[in-house]
Write a protein that holds these residues in place. Sequence first.
Motif, PDB file in Angstrom:
ATOM      1  N   ALA A   9      -3.046 -14.433  -4.953  1.00  0.00           N
ATOM      2  CA  ALA A   9      -3.251 -12.959  -5.392  1.00  0.00           C
ATOM      3  C   ALA A   9      -4.814 -13.047  -5.456  1.00  0.00           C
ATOM      4  CB  ALA A   9      -2.754 -12.963  -6.695  1.00  0.00           C
ATOM      5  N   GLN A  10      -5.256 -11.966  -5.056  1.00  0.00           N
ATOM      6  CA  GLN A  10      -6.897 -11.641  -5.215  1.00  0.00           C
ATOM      7  C   GLN A  10      -6.965 -10.372  -6.121  1.00  0.00           C
ATOM      8  OE1 GLN A  10      -6.508 -11.257  -0.782  1.00  0.00           O
ATOM      9  NE2 GLN A  10      -8.476 -12.389  -0.955  1.00  0.00           N
ATOM     10  N   SER A  11      -8.326 -10.317  -6.739  1.00  0.00           N
ATOM     11  CA  SER A  11      -8.801  -9.053  -7.314  1.00  0.00           C
ATOM     12  C   SER A  11     -10.189  -8.873  -6.814  1.00  0.00           C
ATOM     13  CB  SER A  11      -8.509  -9.227  -8.798  1.00  0.00           C
ATOM     14  OG  SER A  11      -9.686 -10.382  -9.354  1.00  0.00           O
ATOM     15  N   PHE A  12     -10.562  -7.575  -6.944  1.00  0.00           N
ATOM     16  CA  PHE A  12     -11.959  -7.210  -6.693  1.00  0.00           C
ATOM     17  C   PHE A  12     -12.435  -6.020  -7.290  1.00  0.00           C
ATOM     18  CE2 PHE A  12      -8.940  -5.992  -3.047  1.00  0.00           C
ATOM     19  CZ  PHE A  12      -9.238  -4.681  -2.991  1.00  0.00           C
ATOM     20  N   PRO A  13     -13.488  -5.720  -7.523  1.00  0.00           N
ATOM     21  CA  PRO A  13     -13.760  -4.620  -8.286  1.00  0.00           C
ATOM     22  C   PRO A  13     -13.924  -3.282  -7.262  1.00  0.00           C
ATOM     23  CG  PRO A  13     -15.625  -5.494  -7.889  1.00  0.00           C
ATOM     24  CD  PRO A  13     -14.534  -6.839  -7.281  1.00  0.00           C
ATOM     25  N   LEU A  14     -13.544  -2.229  -7.968  1.00  0.00           N
ATOM     26  CA  LEU A  14     -13.272  -0.890  -7.163  1.00  0.00           C
ATOM     27  C   LEU A  14     -14.828  -0.132  -7.060  1.00  0.00           C
ATOM     28  CD1 LEU A  14      -9.779   0.926  -7.540  1.00  0.00           C
ATOM     29  CD2 LEU A  14     -10.569  -1.236  -6.276  1.00  0.00           C
ATOM     30  N   SER A  15     -15.079   0.266  -5.904  1.00  0.00           N
ATOM     31  CA  SER A  15     -16.205   1.123  -5.762  1.00  0.00           C
ATOM     32  C   SER A  15     -16.181   1.878  -4.515  1.00  0.00           C
ATOM     33  CB  SER A  15     -17.494  -0.044  -5.580  1.00  0.00           C
ATOM     34  OG  SER A  15     -17.317  -0.734  -4.272  1.00  0.00           O
ATOM     35  N   GLY A  16     -17.071   2.583  -4.335  1.00  0.00           N
ATOM     36  CA  GLY A  16     -17.234   3.646  -2.906  1.00  0.00           C
ATOM     37  C   GLY A  16     -18.599   3.750  -2.624  1.00  0.00           C
TER      38      GLY A  16
ATOM     39  N   ASN B   9      -8.306   9.202  -7.953  1.00  0.00           N
ATOM     40  CA  ASN B   9      -8.375   8.181  -8.923  1.00  0.00           C
ATOM     41  C   ASN B   9      -9.018   8.605 -10.235  1.00  0.00           C
ATOM     42  OD1 ASN B   9      -8.452   5.364  -9.516  1.00  0.00           O
ATOM     43  ND2 ASN B   9     -10.515   5.366  -9.095  1.00  0.00           N
ATOM     44  N   ARG B  10      -9.985   9.220 -10.213  1.00  0.00           N
ATOM     45  CA  ARG B  10     -10.649   9.831 -11.656  1.00  0.00           C
ATOM     46  C   ARG B  10      -9.611  10.646 -12.494  1.00  0.00           C
ATOM     47  NH1 ARG B  10     -15.629   8.451 -11.623  1.00  0.00           N
ATOM     48  NH2 ARG B  10     -16.932   8.165  -9.484  1.00  0.00           N
TER      49      ARG B  10
ATOM     50  N   TRP C 174     -21.056   4.312  -5.409  1.00  0.00           N
ATOM     51  CA  TRP C 174     -20.769   4.411  -6.925  1.00  0.00           C
ATOM     52  C   TRP C 174     -19.644   3.626  -7.225  1.00  0.00           C
ATOM     53  CZ3 TRP C 174     -19.721   7.414  -2.495  1.00  0.00           C
ATOM     54  CH2 TRP C 174     -18.233   7.686  -2.208  1.00  0.00           C
ATOM     55  N   SER C 175     -19.553   3.284  -8.402  1.00  0.00           N
ATOM     56  CA  SER C 175     -18.410   2.259  -8.744  1.00  0.00           C
ATOM     57  C   SER C 175     -17.294   2.857  -9.844  1.00  0.00           C
ATOM     58  CB  SER C 175     -18.940   1.101  -9.620  1.00  0.00           C
ATOM     59  OG  SER C 175     -19.939   1.515 -10.691  1.00  0.00           O
ATOM     60  N   TYR C 176     -16.212   2.170 -10.245  1.00  0.00           N
ATOM     61  CA  TYR C 176     -15.442   2.453 -11.111  1.00  0.00           C
ATOM     62  C   TYR C 176     -14.999   1.447 -12.049  1.00  0.00           C
ATOM     63  CZ  TYR C 176     -14.324   5.796  -7.306  1.00  0.00           C
ATOM     64  OH  TYR C 176     -14.169   6.897  -6.216  1.00  0.00           O
TER      65      TYR C 176
ATOM     66  N   SER D   6       4.085  -5.573  -0.126  1.00  0.00           N
ATOM     67  CA  SER D   6       2.668  -5.753  -0.813  1.00  0.00           C
ATOM     68  C   SER D   6       2.407  -4.841  -1.774  1.00  0.00           C
ATOM     69  CB  SER D   6       1.565  -5.489   0.447  1.00  0.00           C
ATOM     70  OG  SER D   6       1.732  -4.195   0.746  1.00  0.00           O
ATOM     71  N   LEU D   7       1.436  -5.477  -2.379  1.00  0.00           N
ATOM     72  CA  LEU D   7       1.213  -4.557  -3.895  1.00  0.00           C
ATOM     73  C   LEU D   7      -0.474  -4.349  -4.112  1.00  0.00           C
ATOM     74  CD1 LEU D   7       2.164  -3.538  -6.804  1.00  0.00           C
ATOM     75  CD2 LEU D   7       1.724  -5.841  -7.559  1.00  0.00           C
ATOM     76  N   VAL D   8      -0.743  -3.151  -4.637  1.00  0.00           N
ATOM     77  CA  VAL D   8      -2.099  -3.039  -4.945  1.00  0.00           C
ATOM     78  C   VAL D   8      -1.881  -2.465  -6.270  1.00  0.00           C
ATOM     79  CG1 VAL D   8      -4.163  -1.713  -4.773  1.00  0.00           C
ATOM     80  CG2 VAL D   8      -2.904  -2.541  -2.612  1.00  0.00           C
ATOM     81  N   TRP D   9      -2.448  -3.112  -7.555  1.00  0.00           N
ATOM     82  CA  TRP D   9      -2.308  -2.816  -8.833  1.00  0.00           C
ATOM     83  C   TRP D   9      -3.634  -2.658  -9.428  1.00  0.00           C
ATOM     84  CZ3 TRP D   9       0.936  -6.223 -12.563  1.00  0.00           C
ATOM     85  CH2 TRP D   9       0.930  -5.666 -13.902  1.00  0.00           C
ATOM     86  N   VAL D  10      -4.062  -1.145  -9.787  1.00  0.00           N
ATOM     87  CA  VAL D  10      -5.442  -1.018 -10.129  1.00  0.00           C
ATOM     88  C   VAL D  10      -5.350  -1.267 -11.688  1.00  0.00           C
ATOM     89  CG1 VAL D  10      -7.100   0.868 -10.327  1.00  0.00           C
ATOM     90  CG2 VAL D  10      -5.894   0.351  -8.161  1.00  0.00           C
ATOM     91  N   LEU D  11      -6.366  -2.116 -12.288  1.00  0.00           N
ATOM     92  CA  LEU D  11      -6.271  -2.305 -13.566  1.00  0.00           C
ATOM     93  C   LEU D  11      -7.958  -2.424 -14.110  1.00  0.00           C
ATOM     94  CD1 LEU D  11      -3.919  -5.195 -13.052  1.00  0.00           C
ATOM     95  CD2 LEU D  11      -3.355  -3.441 -14.699  1.00  0.00           C
ATOM     96  N   PRO D  12      -8.071  -2.405 -15.567  1.00  0.00           N
ATOM     97  CA  PRO D  12      -9.215  -2.749 -15.963  1.00  0.00           C
ATOM     98  C   PRO D  12      -9.692  -4.104 -15.386  1.00  0.00           C
ATOM     99  CG  PRO D  12      -7.983  -1.882 -17.700  1.00  0.00           C
ATOM    100  CD  PRO D  12      -6.962  -1.969 -16.602  1.00  0.00           C
ATOM    101  N   PRO D  13     -11.076  -4.519 -15.348  1.00  0.00           N
ATOM    102  CA  PRO D  13     -11.406  -5.617 -14.638  1.00  0.00           C
ATOM    103  C   PRO D  13     -10.778  -7.096 -15.276  1.00  0.00           C
ATOM    104  CG  PRO D  13     -13.229  -4.276 -14.454  1.00  0.00           C
ATOM    105  CD  PRO D  13     -12.091  -3.293 -15.444  1.00  0.00           C
ATOM    106  N   LYS D  14     -10.902  -7.054 -16.475  1.00  0.00           N
ATOM    107  CA  LYS D  14     -10.544  -8.256 -17.208  1.00  0.00           C
ATOM    108  C   LYS D  14      -9.036  -8.328 -17.197  1.00  0.00           C
ATOM    109  CE  LYS D  14     -14.317  -8.261 -20.802  1.00  0.00           C
ATOM    110  NZ  LYS D  14     -14.627  -8.280 -22.273  1.00  0.00           N
ATOM    111  N   GLU D  15      -8.329  -7.366 -17.175  1.00  0.00           N
ATOM    112  CA  GLU D  15      -6.682  -7.560 -17.292  1.00  0.00           C
ATOM    113  C   GLU D  15      -6.536  -7.997 -15.470  1.00  0.00           C
ATOM    114  OE1 GLU D  15      -2.816  -7.151 -18.279  1.00  0.00           O
ATOM    115  OE2 GLU D  15      -4.591  -7.545 -19.165  1.00  0.00           O
ATOM    116  N   ALA D  16      -7.053  -7.338 -14.672  1.00  0.00           N
ATOM    117  CA  ALA D  16      -6.856  -7.730 -13.286  1.00  0.00           C
ATOM    118  C   ALA D  16      -7.193  -9.355 -13.305  1.00  0.00           C
ATOM    119  CB  ALA D  16      -7.922  -7.067 -12.462  1.00  0.00           C
TER     120      ALA D  16
END
Length: 402
Positions: free
Chosen positions: A260-267, A344-345, A176-178, A218-228
Amino acid sequence: MKEFDIAIVGAGLAGSLAALALADSGLRIALIAPPARAGDGRTTALMDQSIAFLKVLGLWDDIAPHAAALETMQILDGTVRLLRAPPVAFRASEVELAAFGYNIPNAPFIDVLDARIAANGNIVRLPNGVTAATAFENGVELALDDGERVLAHLVVGADGRKSKIRESAGIGVRSWSYPQSALVLNFSHDRPHGNVSTEFHTESGPFTQVPLPGRRSSLVWVLPPKEAARLRDLPDAELSQAVETRMQSMLGKVTVEGGAQSFPLSGMTADRFGKGRVVLVGEAAHAFPPIGAQGLNLSLRDIMALKELLNGAEPADYDGIGERFDRKRQADVRSRTVSVDLLNRSLLSDFLPVQFLRSAGLHLLSALGPLRSIVMREGIEPGGSLKAFRDTLQERVARKQA
Protein backbone atom coordinates in the motif's frame (compact mmCIF):
# COMPACT_ATOMS: atom_id res chain seq x y z
CA MET A 1 26.42 14.36 -31.87
CA LYS A 2 23.47 11.99 -32.42
CA GLU A 3 20.67 13.42 -34.55
CA PHE A 4 16.98 12.45 -34.56
CA ASP A 5 13.72 13.70 -36.01
CA ILE A 6 12.06 13.65 -32.57
CA ALA A 7 13.47 13.21 -29.08
CA ILE A 8 11.03 12.14 -26.35
CA VAL A 9 12.27 12.78 -22.84
CA GLY A 10 10.62 10.53 -20.25
CA ALA A 11 9.76 6.84 -20.62
CA GLY A 12 6.75 6.41 -18.37
CA LEU A 13 3.39 5.44 -19.86
CA ALA A 14 2.92 8.79 -21.64
CA GLY A 15 6.46 8.97 -23.06
CA SER A 16 6.51 5.33 -24.17
CA LEU A 17 3.12 5.62 -25.86
CA ALA A 18 4.20 8.83 -27.58
CA ALA A 19 7.31 7.08 -28.96
CA LEU A 20 5.27 4.20 -30.39
CA ALA A 21 2.58 6.51 -31.78
CA LEU A 22 5.06 8.75 -33.61
CA ALA A 23 7.46 6.03 -34.76
CA ASP A 24 4.84 4.37 -36.95
CA SER A 25 5.24 7.22 -39.45
CA GLY A 26 8.83 6.17 -40.11
CA LEU A 27 10.39 9.03 -38.15
CA ARG A 28 13.65 8.47 -36.30
CA ILE A 29 12.80 8.66 -32.59
CA ALA A 30 15.03 8.91 -29.51
CA LEU A 31 13.39 7.86 -26.23
CA ILE A 32 15.52 9.32 -23.46
CA ALA A 33 15.12 8.43 -19.77
CA PRO A 34 16.93 6.56 -17.00
CA PRO A 35 15.72 2.99 -16.33
CA ALA A 36 12.31 2.94 -14.66
CA ARG A 37 11.91 2.10 -11.00
CA ALA A 38 10.60 -1.42 -10.49
CA GLY A 39 7.51 -2.39 -8.52
CA ASP A 40 4.76 -0.02 -9.70
CA GLY A 41 1.65 -1.56 -8.14
CA ARG A 42 -0.73 1.14 -9.36
CA THR A 43 -3.36 0.74 -12.05
CA THR A 44 -4.66 2.99 -14.82
CA ALA A 45 -8.26 3.21 -16.03
CA LEU A 46 -8.47 3.98 -19.75
CA MET A 47 -11.73 5.05 -21.36
CA ASP A 48 -13.12 3.81 -24.69
CA GLN A 49 -11.48 6.55 -26.78
CA SER A 50 -8.06 5.65 -25.33
CA ILE A 51 -8.63 1.92 -25.86
CA ALA A 52 -9.50 2.64 -29.50
CA PHE A 53 -6.16 4.47 -29.86
CA LEU A 54 -4.28 1.50 -28.38
CA LYS A 55 -6.00 -0.70 -30.96
CA VAL A 56 -4.88 1.64 -33.76
CA LEU A 57 -1.31 1.32 -32.47
CA GLY A 58 -1.64 -2.48 -32.45
CA LEU A 59 -1.06 -2.71 -28.67
CA TRP A 60 -4.42 -3.77 -27.32
CA ASP A 61 -4.20 -7.53 -27.97
CA ASP A 62 -1.10 -7.73 -25.75
CA ILE A 63 -2.60 -5.52 -23.02
CA ALA A 64 -6.14 -6.94 -22.93
CA PRO A 65 -5.31 -10.14 -20.95
CA HIS A 66 -4.19 -7.95 -18.04
CA ALA A 67 -7.23 -5.63 -18.08
CA ALA A 68 -10.70 -5.68 -16.52
CA ALA A 69 -13.74 -4.12 -18.19
CA LEU A 70 -15.58 -1.19 -16.59
CA GLU A 71 -19.19 -1.93 -17.50
CA THR A 72 -20.93 -0.04 -14.68
CA MET A 73 -19.73 2.91 -12.61
CA GLN A 74 -21.79 3.73 -9.55
CA ILE A 75 -21.62 6.60 -7.08
CA LEU A 76 -22.78 6.14 -3.49
CA ASP A 77 -23.03 8.88 -0.87
CA GLY A 78 -20.90 7.68 2.04
CA THR A 79 -21.24 10.87 4.09
CA VAL A 80 -23.28 11.46 7.24
CA ARG A 81 -24.21 15.00 6.24
CA LEU A 82 -27.67 16.52 6.38
CA LEU A 83 -28.00 16.65 2.59
CA ARG A 84 -27.20 13.27 1.04
CA ALA A 85 -27.41 12.23 -2.59
CA PRO A 86 -29.13 9.15 -4.04
CA PRO A 87 -27.15 6.29 -5.60
CA VAL A 88 -26.34 6.86 -9.27
CA ALA A 89 -25.35 4.09 -11.67
CA PHE A 90 -23.82 4.75 -15.08
CA ARG A 91 -24.08 1.70 -17.38
CA ALA A 92 -22.07 1.44 -20.57
CA SER A 93 -25.00 -0.23 -22.29
CA GLU A 94 -26.92 3.08 -21.98
CA VAL A 95 -24.51 4.63 -24.48
CA GLU A 96 -24.28 1.50 -26.63
CA LEU A 97 -20.85 0.40 -25.40
CA ALA A 98 -19.77 -2.97 -24.05
CA ALA A 99 -17.61 -1.13 -21.50
CA PHE A 100 -16.70 2.46 -20.63
CA GLY A 101 -13.09 1.36 -20.65
CA TYR A 102 -10.66 -0.96 -18.89
CA ASN A 103 -8.55 -0.92 -15.73
CA ILE A 104 -4.96 -1.95 -16.41
CA PRO A 105 -2.15 -2.66 -13.90
CA ASN A 106 0.78 -0.37 -14.68
CA ALA A 107 3.54 -3.01 -14.38
CA PRO A 108 2.41 -5.33 -17.21
CA PHE A 109 1.31 -2.28 -19.23
CA ILE A 110 4.87 -0.88 -19.12
CA ASP A 111 6.30 -4.34 -19.88
CA VAL A 112 4.23 -4.53 -23.08
CA LEU A 113 5.35 -1.05 -24.14
CA ASP A 114 9.02 -1.78 -23.37
CA ALA A 115 8.93 -4.94 -25.49
CA ARG A 116 7.35 -3.11 -28.42
CA ILE A 117 9.86 -0.25 -28.16
CA ALA A 118 12.80 -2.69 -28.11
CA ALA A 119 11.46 -4.35 -31.27
CA ASN A 120 10.84 -1.08 -33.13
CA GLY A 121 13.68 -0.19 -35.49
CA ASN A 122 12.67 3.48 -35.60
CA ILE A 123 13.13 4.01 -31.83
CA VAL A 124 16.53 4.33 -30.15
CA ARG A 125 16.40 3.99 -26.35
CA LEU A 126 18.93 6.17 -24.51
CA PRO A 127 19.02 5.32 -20.76
CA ASN A 128 20.11 8.78 -19.64
CA GLY A 129 18.81 11.82 -17.85
CA VAL A 130 18.66 15.21 -19.58
CA THR A 131 20.46 18.07 -17.86
CA ALA A 132 19.64 20.89 -20.29
CA ALA A 133 17.81 21.67 -23.53
CA THR A 134 18.90 24.51 -25.81
CA ALA A 135 16.77 25.65 -28.75
CA PHE A 136 18.34 26.65 -32.07
CA GLU A 137 16.78 27.74 -35.36
CA ASN A 138 16.70 24.22 -36.83
CA GLY A 139 16.42 22.06 -33.73
CA VAL A 140 16.89 21.53 -30.01
CA GLU A 141 20.13 20.28 -28.49
CA LEU A 142 19.85 18.07 -25.41
CA ALA A 143 22.72 17.62 -22.96
CA LEU A 144 22.66 14.16 -21.34
CA ASP A 145 24.01 13.29 -17.92
CA ASP A 146 26.76 11.10 -19.41
CA GLY A 147 28.19 14.05 -21.35
CA GLU A 148 26.68 13.05 -24.70
CA ARG A 149 24.60 15.47 -26.77
CA VAL A 150 21.53 14.84 -28.92
CA LEU A 151 20.08 17.11 -31.61
CA ALA A 152 16.40 16.77 -32.56
CA HIS A 153 14.06 18.71 -34.83
CA LEU A 154 11.35 18.38 -32.16
CA VAL A 155 11.50 17.59 -28.43
CA VAL A 156 8.55 16.08 -26.56
CA GLY A 157 8.72 16.67 -22.80
CA ALA A 158 7.12 13.69 -21.06
CA ASP A 159 9.39 13.91 -18.02
CA GLY A 160 6.83 14.50 -15.30
CA ARG A 161 5.92 17.28 -12.89
CA LYS A 162 9.52 18.42 -12.42
CA SER A 163 10.13 18.48 -16.17
CA LYS A 164 13.64 19.59 -17.16
CA ILE A 165 12.35 20.16 -20.71
CA ARG A 166 9.63 22.53 -19.47
CA GLU A 167 12.12 24.38 -17.29
CA SER A 168 14.68 24.71 -20.11
CA ALA A 169 11.98 26.08 -22.43
CA GLY A 170 11.18 28.79 -19.89
CA ILE A 171 7.57 27.64 -19.43
CA GLY A 172 6.12 28.41 -16.01
CA VAL A 173 3.52 26.46 -14.05
CA ARG A 174 0.61 27.02 -11.73
CA SER A 175 0.59 24.59 -8.80
CA TRP A 176 -1.82 23.98 -5.93
CA SER A 177 -2.28 21.45 -3.17
CA TYR A 178 -5.14 19.84 -1.23
CA PRO A 179 -5.41 18.93 2.47
CA GLN A 180 -5.62 15.28 1.40
CA SER A 181 -3.55 12.23 0.59
CA ALA A 182 -4.42 9.22 -1.55
CA LEU A 183 -4.03 5.71 -0.17
CA VAL A 184 -3.49 3.37 -3.14
CA LEU A 185 -3.57 -0.43 -3.01
CA ASN A 186 -4.88 -3.62 -4.62
CA PHE A 187 -7.00 -6.23 -2.87
CA SER A 188 -8.78 -9.54 -3.46
CA HIS A 189 -12.36 -10.22 -2.36
CA ASP A 190 -14.77 -13.14 -1.93
CA ARG A 191 -17.59 -11.89 -4.15
CA PRO A 192 -17.24 -11.15 -7.89
CA HIS A 193 -17.20 -7.45 -8.76
CA GLY A 194 -19.27 -7.99 -11.91
CA ASN A 195 -17.13 -5.39 -13.73
CA VAL A 196 -18.69 -2.69 -11.52
CA SER A 197 -16.63 0.21 -10.20
CA THR A 198 -17.97 1.82 -7.02
CA GLU A 199 -17.12 5.30 -5.81
CA PHE A 200 -18.16 6.29 -2.29
CA HIS A 201 -18.25 10.04 -1.75
CA THR A 202 -17.00 10.70 1.77
CA GLU A 203 -16.30 13.85 3.78
CA SER A 204 -12.56 13.49 3.08
CA GLY A 205 -12.86 12.70 -0.64
CA PRO A 206 -13.67 9.72 -2.89
CA PHE A 207 -13.17 6.08 -1.97
CA THR A 208 -12.99 4.41 -5.39
CA GLN A 209 -12.89 0.65 -6.06
CA VAL A 210 -12.05 -0.32 -9.64
CA PRO A 211 -12.19 -3.91 -11.00
CA LEU A 212 -9.12 -5.96 -11.89
CA PRO A 213 -9.19 -9.41 -13.58
CA GLY A 214 -10.65 -12.14 -11.39
CA ARG A 215 -11.85 -11.39 -7.89
CA ARG A 216 -9.44 -8.51 -7.45
CA SER A 217 -9.82 -4.73 -7.43
CA SER A 218 -7.69 -1.62 -7.09
CA LEU A 219 -8.48 1.15 -4.63
CA VAL A 220 -7.87 4.89 -4.38
CA TRP A 221 -8.94 6.13 -0.95
CA VAL A 222 -8.65 9.90 -0.40
CA LEU A 223 -8.10 10.83 3.25
CA PRO A 224 -6.57 13.43 5.55
CA PRO A 225 -2.78 12.96 5.33
CA LYS A 226 -2.29 11.65 8.88
CA GLU A 227 -5.10 9.12 8.50
CA ALA A 228 -3.77 7.93 5.13
CA ALA A 229 -0.32 7.39 6.69
CA ARG A 230 -1.84 5.57 9.69
CA LEU A 231 -3.83 3.20 7.50
CA ARG A 232 -0.87 2.62 5.16
CA ASP A 233 1.27 1.48 8.11
CA LEU A 234 -1.33 -0.92 9.56
CA PRO A 235 -0.74 -4.68 9.41
CA ASP A 236 -2.37 -6.13 6.29
CA ALA A 237 -5.13 -7.84 8.28
CA GLU A 238 -6.19 -4.59 9.98
CA LEU A 239 -6.02 -2.60 6.73
CA SER A 240 -8.12 -5.30 5.04
CA GLN A 241 -10.77 -4.93 7.72
CA ALA A 242 -10.76 -1.13 7.37
CA VAL A 243 -11.29 -1.38 3.60
CA GLU A 244 -14.06 -3.96 3.99
CA THR A 245 -15.84 -1.83 6.60
CA ARG A 246 -15.65 1.31 4.44
CA MET A 247 -17.10 -0.72 1.53
CA GLN A 248 -19.90 -2.04 3.77
CA SER A 249 -18.75 -5.59 2.84
CA MET A 250 -20.16 -5.16 -0.68
CA LEU A 251 -17.55 -7.56 -2.06
CA GLY A 252 -17.42 -9.83 0.97
CA LYS A 253 -14.19 -10.54 2.81
CA VAL A 254 -11.33 -8.29 1.67
CA THR A 255 -7.64 -9.25 1.63
CA VAL A 256 -5.26 -6.37 0.94
CA GLU A 257 -2.19 -7.21 -1.10
CA GLY A 258 1.14 -5.89 0.19
CA GLY A 259 2.63 -2.60 -0.92
CA ALA A 260 0.00 0.00 0.00
CA GLN A 261 1.22 3.49 -0.89
CA SER A 262 0.13 6.99 0.05
CA PHE A 263 0.98 10.33 -1.49
CA PRO A 264 -0.21 13.94 -1.03
CA LEU A 265 -2.74 15.29 -3.52
CA SER A 266 -1.83 18.30 -5.60
CA GLY A 267 -2.41 19.78 -9.02
CA MET A 268 -0.35 21.54 -11.65
CA THR A 269 -0.81 22.97 -15.13
CA ALA A 270 1.85 24.47 -17.34
CA ASP A 271 1.27 28.06 -18.46
CA ARG A 272 1.46 26.76 -22.02
CA PHE A 273 1.84 23.31 -23.55
CA GLY A 274 4.33 24.06 -26.26
CA LYS A 275 6.89 26.60 -27.44
CA GLY A 276 8.85 26.62 -30.70
CA ARG A 277 10.14 23.07 -31.23
CA VAL A 278 9.13 21.86 -27.78
CA VAL A 279 5.80 20.30 -26.75
CA LEU A 280 4.73 19.03 -23.33
CA VAL A 281 2.61 15.92 -22.76
CA GLY A 282 1.43 14.01 -19.72
CA GLU A 283 2.43 15.26 -16.29
CA ALA A 284 4.99 17.65 -17.75
CA ALA A 285 1.93 19.60 -18.95
CA HIS A 286 -0.80 18.82 -16.44
CA ALA A 287 -1.26 16.83 -13.25
CA PHE A 288 -4.16 16.52 -10.87
CA PRO A 289 -5.60 14.11 -8.29
CA PRO A 290 -6.49 10.52 -9.32
CA ILE A 291 -10.19 11.36 -9.50
CA GLY A 292 -12.52 10.66 -12.41
CA ALA A 293 -10.02 8.53 -14.39
CA GLN A 294 -8.71 11.52 -16.33
CA GLY A 295 -4.90 11.40 -15.99
CA LEU A 296 -3.55 9.10 -18.72
CA ASN A 297 -6.67 9.58 -20.84
CA LEU A 298 -5.83 13.28 -21.05
CA SER A 299 -2.20 12.41 -21.82
CA LEU A 300 -3.27 10.13 -24.66
CA ARG A 301 -5.30 12.97 -26.13
CA ASP A 302 -2.09 15.04 -26.00
CA ILE A 303 -0.40 12.34 -28.07
CA MET A 304 -3.31 12.05 -30.51
CA ALA A 305 -3.25 15.82 -31.06
CA LEU A 306 0.51 15.84 -31.63
CA LYS A 307 0.31 12.92 -34.06
CA GLU A 308 -2.38 14.77 -36.00
CA LEU A 309 -0.29 17.96 -36.16
CA LEU A 310 2.77 16.08 -37.40
CA ASN A 311 0.87 14.14 -40.05
CA GLY A 312 2.40 15.05 -43.41
CA ALA A 313 4.82 17.60 -41.93
CA GLU A 314 8.54 17.38 -42.68
CA PRO A 315 10.95 17.46 -39.70
CA ALA A 316 12.58 20.59 -41.14
CA ASP A 317 9.22 22.34 -40.80
CA TYR A 318 8.64 21.63 -37.09
CA ASP A 319 9.37 25.18 -35.99
CA GLY A 320 6.20 26.60 -34.44
CA ILE A 321 4.69 23.17 -33.73
CA GLY A 322 4.78 24.09 -30.03
CA GLU A 323 2.47 27.08 -30.46
CA ARG A 324 0.05 25.12 -32.66
CA PHE A 325 0.00 22.25 -30.16
CA ASP A 326 -0.64 24.67 -27.30
CA ARG A 327 -3.67 26.17 -29.05
CA LYS A 328 -5.02 22.71 -29.83
CA ARG A 329 -4.79 21.45 -26.22
CA GLN A 330 -5.80 24.47 -24.14
CA ALA A 331 -9.59 23.94 -23.98
CA ASP A 332 -9.47 20.21 -23.21
CA VAL A 333 -6.78 20.44 -20.52
CA ARG A 334 -8.21 23.53 -18.80
CA SER A 335 -11.79 22.21 -18.73
CA ARG A 336 -10.79 18.79 -17.34
CA THR A 337 -8.56 20.36 -14.71
CA VAL A 338 -11.35 22.66 -13.51
CA SER A 339 -13.88 19.79 -13.46
CA VAL A 340 -11.70 17.53 -11.32
CA ASP A 341 -10.80 20.39 -8.99
CA LEU A 342 -14.45 21.41 -8.46
CA LEU A 343 -15.56 17.82 -7.84
CA ASN A 344 -12.87 17.27 -5.24
CA ARG A 345 -13.47 20.58 -3.45
CA SER A 346 -17.25 20.01 -3.41
CA LEU A 347 -16.72 16.84 -1.39
CA LEU A 348 -14.59 18.70 1.15
CA SER A 349 -16.99 21.60 1.62
CA ASP A 350 -19.30 21.74 4.67
CA PHE A 351 -21.04 24.79 3.17
CA LEU A 352 -24.72 23.80 2.86
CA PRO A 353 -25.35 25.44 -0.55
CA VAL A 354 -22.41 23.46 -2.00
CA GLN A 355 -23.77 20.25 -0.49
CA PHE A 356 -27.17 21.08 -1.93
CA LEU A 357 -25.78 21.62 -5.43
CA ARG A 358 -23.82 18.35 -5.35
CA SER A 359 -26.83 16.43 -4.04
CA ALA A 360 -29.21 18.05 -6.53
CA GLY A 361 -26.84 17.29 -9.40
CA LEU A 362 -26.71 13.60 -8.49
CA HIS A 363 -30.50 13.54 -8.09
CA LEU A 364 -30.86 14.86 -11.64
CA LEU A 365 -28.37 12.33 -13.00
CA SER A 366 -30.22 9.54 -11.24
CA ALA A 367 -33.62 10.61 -12.57
CA LEU A 368 -32.87 11.87 -16.09
CA GLY A 369 -31.56 9.29 -18.55
CA PRO A 370 -30.74 11.79 -21.35
CA LEU A 371 -28.70 13.96 -18.97
CA ARG A 372 -26.92 10.86 -17.66
CA SER A 373 -26.12 9.89 -21.26
CA ILE A 374 -24.58 13.32 -21.99
CA VAL A 375 -22.40 13.12 -18.87
CA MET A 376 -21.26 9.58 -19.73
CA ARG A 377 -20.34 10.44 -23.31
CA GLU A 378 -18.44 13.57 -22.26
CA GLY A 379 -16.55 11.56 -19.63
CA ILE A 380 -15.43 9.09 -22.29
CA GLU A 381 -14.54 11.61 -25.01
CA PRO A 382 -14.69 15.44 -25.16
CA GLY A 383 -17.51 16.37 -27.51
CA GLY A 384 -18.80 12.80 -27.37
CA SER A 385 -22.39 13.82 -26.69
CA LEU A 386 -22.40 16.24 -29.64
CA LYS A 387 -20.91 13.55 -31.88
CA ALA A 388 -23.58 11.06 -30.79
CA PHE A 389 -26.34 13.61 -31.46
CA ARG A 390 -24.93 14.34 -34.92
CA ASP A 391 -24.66 10.62 -35.76
CA THR A 392 -28.24 10.00 -34.59
CA LEU A 393 -29.51 12.93 -36.66
CA GLN A 394 -27.70 11.70 -39.77
CA GLU A 395 -29.11 8.21 -39.24
CA ARG A 396 -32.66 9.56 -39.00
CA VAL A 397 -32.21 11.65 -42.16
CA ALA A 398 -30.86 8.60 -43.99
CA ARG A 399 -33.88 6.54 -42.92
CA LYS A 400 -36.30 9.18 -44.19
CA GLN A 401 -34.49 9.42 -47.52
CA ALA A 402 -34.57 5.63 -47.86
